[in-house]
Design a protein around this motif. Structure first.
Motif, PDB file in Angstrom:
ATOM      1  N   ASN A 151      67.537   8.390  36.969  1.00 26.09           N
ATOM      2  CA  ASN A 151      66.787   8.740  35.763  1.00 26.09           C
ATOM      3  C   ASN A 151      66.894  10.240  35.481  1.00 26.09           C
ATOM      4  O   ASN A 151      67.236  11.032  36.349  1.00 26.09           O
ATOM      5  CB  ASN A 151      65.331   8.244  35.818  1.00 26.09           C
ATOM      6  CG  ASN A 151      64.506   8.930  36.867  1.00 26.09           C
ATOM      7  OD1 ASN A 151      64.612  10.138  37.079  1.00 26.09           O
ATOM      8  ND2 ASN A 151      63.653   8.179  37.525  1.00 26.09           N
ATOM      9  N   ARG A 152      66.618  10.587  34.235  1.00 26.25           N
ATOM     10  CA  ARG A 152      66.788  11.967  33.796  1.00 26.25           C
ATOM     11  C   ARG A 152      65.897  12.931  34.569  1.00 26.25           C
ATOM     12  O   ARG A 152      66.299  14.040  34.892  1.00 26.25           O
ATOM     13  CB  ARG A 152      66.511  12.092  32.288  1.00 26.25           C
ATOM     14  CG  ARG A 152      66.921  13.464  31.746  1.00 26.25           C
ATOM     15  CD  ARG A 152      66.078  13.927  30.585  1.00 26.25           C
ATOM     16  NE  ARG A 152      64.669  13.892  30.817  1.00 26.25           N
ATOM     17  CZ  ARG A 152      63.975  14.846  31.472  1.00 26.25           C
ATOM     18  NH1 ARG A 152      64.576  15.891  31.982  1.00 26.25           N
ATOM     19  NH2 ARG A 152      62.673  14.734  31.634  1.00 26.25           N
ATOM     20  N   ALA A 153      64.680  12.521  34.875  1.00 27.63           N
ATOM     21  CA  ALA A 153      63.751  13.398  35.597  1.00 27.63           C
ATOM     22  C   ALA A 153      64.321  13.773  36.975  1.00 27.63           C
ATOM     23  O   ALA A 153      64.235  14.925  37.395  1.00 27.63           O
ATOM     24  CB  ALA A 153      62.394  12.734  35.749  1.00 27.63           C
ATOM     25  N   PHE A 154      64.907  12.799  37.658  1.00 29.60           N
ATOM     26  CA  PHE A 154      65.501  13.067  38.967  1.00 29.60           C
ATOM     27  C   PHE A 154      66.670  14.032  38.833  1.00 29.60           C
ATOM     28  O   PHE A 154      66.817  14.974  39.596  1.00 29.60           O
ATOM     29  CB  PHE A 154      65.919  11.758  39.637  1.00 29.60           C
ATOM     30  CG  PHE A 154      66.527  11.941  41.002  1.00 29.60           C
ATOM     31  CD1 PHE A 154      65.881  12.676  41.982  1.00 29.60           C
ATOM     32  CD2 PHE A 154      67.739  11.356  41.320  1.00 29.60           C
ATOM     33  CE1 PHE A 154      66.436  12.834  43.249  1.00 29.60           C
ATOM     34  CE2 PHE A 154      68.300  11.508  42.580  1.00 29.60           C
ATOM     35  CZ  PHE A 154      67.646  12.242  43.546  1.00 29.60           C
ATOM     36  N   TYR A 155      67.514  13.798  37.816  1.00 25.93           N
ATOM     37  CA  TYR A 155      68.652  14.703  37.609  1.00 25.93           C
ATOM     38  C   TYR A 155      68.162  16.128  37.315  1.00 25.93           C
ATOM     39  O   TYR A 155      68.701  17.091  37.839  1.00 25.93           O
ATOM     40  CB  TYR A 155      69.556  14.207  36.472  1.00 25.93           C
ATOM     41  CG  TYR A 155      70.734  15.126  36.293  1.00 25.93           C
ATOM     42  CD1 TYR A 155      71.822  15.052  37.139  1.00 25.93           C
ATOM     43  CD2 TYR A 155      70.730  16.116  35.313  1.00 25.93           C
ATOM     44  CE1 TYR A 155      72.888  15.929  37.014  1.00 25.93           C
ATOM     45  CE2 TYR A 155      71.788  16.988  35.178  1.00 25.93           C
ATOM     46  CZ  TYR A 155      72.860  16.898  36.036  1.00 25.93           C
ATOM     47  OH  TYR A 155      73.896  17.775  35.918  1.00 25.93           O
ATOM     48  N   SER A 156      67.139  16.242  36.498  1.00 25.24           N
ATOM     49  CA  SER A 156      66.570  17.549  36.187  1.00 25.24           C
ATOM     50  C   SER A 156      66.072  18.240  37.454  1.00 25.24           C
ATOM     51  O   SER A 156      66.284  19.444  37.643  1.00 25.24           O
ATOM     52  CB  SER A 156      65.423  17.389  35.187  1.00 25.24           C
ATOM     53  OG  SER A 156      64.788  18.626  34.956  1.00 25.24           O
TER      54      SER A 156
END
Length: 82
Positions: free
Chosen positions: A47-52
Protein backbone atom coordinates in the motif's frame (compact mmCIF):
# COMPACT_ATOMS: atom_id res chain seq x y z
CA UNK A 1 38.85 -0.70 23.64
CA UNK A 2 38.29 2.90 22.47
CA UNK A 3 39.47 2.15 18.94
CA UNK A 4 36.80 -0.53 18.64
CA UNK A 5 34.11 1.94 19.68
CA UNK A 6 35.38 4.50 17.18
CA UNK A 7 35.46 1.89 14.42
CA UNK A 8 31.91 0.76 15.22
CA UNK A 9 30.68 4.37 15.30
CA UNK A 10 32.29 5.06 11.91
CA UNK A 11 30.72 1.95 10.39
CA UNK A 12 27.33 2.82 11.85
CA UNK A 13 27.61 6.39 10.56
CA UNK A 14 28.57 5.21 7.08
CA UNK A 15 25.71 2.68 7.01
CA UNK A 16 23.18 5.30 8.10
CA UNK A 17 24.51 7.75 5.52
CA UNK A 18 24.33 5.10 2.79
CA UNK A 19 20.77 4.19 3.72
CA UNK A 20 19.76 7.87 3.68
CA UNK A 21 21.43 8.27 0.27
CA UNK A 22 19.53 5.24 -1.03
CA UNK A 23 16.24 6.65 0.22
CA UNK A 24 16.93 9.98 -1.51
CA UNK A 25 17.98 8.10 -4.63
CA UNK A 26 14.75 6.08 -4.49
CA UNK A 27 12.69 9.29 -4.40
CA UNK A 28 14.77 10.86 -7.16
CA UNK A 29 14.38 7.93 -9.53
CA UNK A 30 10.64 7.70 -8.83
CA UNK A 31 10.23 11.39 -9.66
CA UNK A 32 12.43 11.14 -12.77
CA UNK A 33 10.17 8.39 -14.04
CA UNK A 34 7.08 10.52 -13.25
CA UNK A 35 5.66 7.92 -10.90
CA UNK A 36 3.60 8.65 -7.81
CA UNK A 37 4.12 6.80 -4.57
CA UNK A 38 0.75 5.17 -5.15
CA UNK A 39 1.73 3.91 -8.60
CA UNK A 40 4.97 2.38 -7.34
CA UNK A 41 3.22 0.87 -4.33
CA UNK A 42 0.43 -0.64 -6.39
CA UNK A 43 2.82 -2.23 -8.87
CA UNK A 44 5.04 -3.48 -6.02
CA UNK A 45 1.99 -5.06 -4.31
CA UNK A 46 2.15 -2.89 -1.19
CA UNK A 47 0.00 0.00 0.00
CA UNK A 48 0.99 3.60 -0.57
CA UNK A 49 1.38 4.38 3.14
CA UNK A 50 3.96 1.59 3.53
CA UNK A 51 5.87 2.79 0.47
CA UNK A 52 5.85 6.34 1.84
CA UNK A 53 7.25 5.06 5.14
CA UNK A 54 10.03 3.28 3.24
CA UNK A 55 10.96 6.46 1.35
CA UNK A 56 10.87 8.50 4.56
CA UNK A 57 12.99 6.08 6.56
CA UNK A 58 10.28 4.99 8.96
CA UNK A 59 10.13 1.39 7.73
CA UNK A 60 12.50 -1.01 6.01
CA UNK A 61 11.31 -3.20 3.16
CA UNK A 62 11.76 -6.94 3.15
CA UNK A 63 13.94 -8.41 0.42
CA UNK A 64 10.84 -9.35 -1.58
CA UNK A 65 9.34 -5.86 -1.31
CA UNK A 66 12.66 -4.23 -2.24
CA UNK A 67 12.93 -6.54 -5.26
CA UNK A 68 9.37 -5.63 -6.31
CA UNK A 69 10.12 -1.91 -6.04
CA UNK A 70 13.25 -2.34 -8.13
CA UNK A 71 11.33 -4.26 -10.79
CA UNK A 72 8.66 -1.53 -10.94
CA UNK A 73 11.22 1.17 -11.47
CA UNK A 74 13.22 -0.95 -13.93
CA UNK A 75 16.53 -0.01 -12.39
CA UNK A 76 19.65 -1.03 -14.26
CA UNK A 77 22.77 -2.19 -12.43
CA UNK A 78 24.73 0.92 -13.41
CA UNK A 79 22.30 3.30 -11.67
CA UNK A 80 22.56 1.48 -8.36
CA UNK A 81 25.86 3.09 -7.39
CA UNK A 82 25.67 5.90 -4.87
Amino acid sequence: MKTHKVAICNITYRCERTINNMREWLKQVRKERNLTQGEVASKAFINRAFYSQIENGLRNPSFVVARNIVSVKKFSNDCCTL
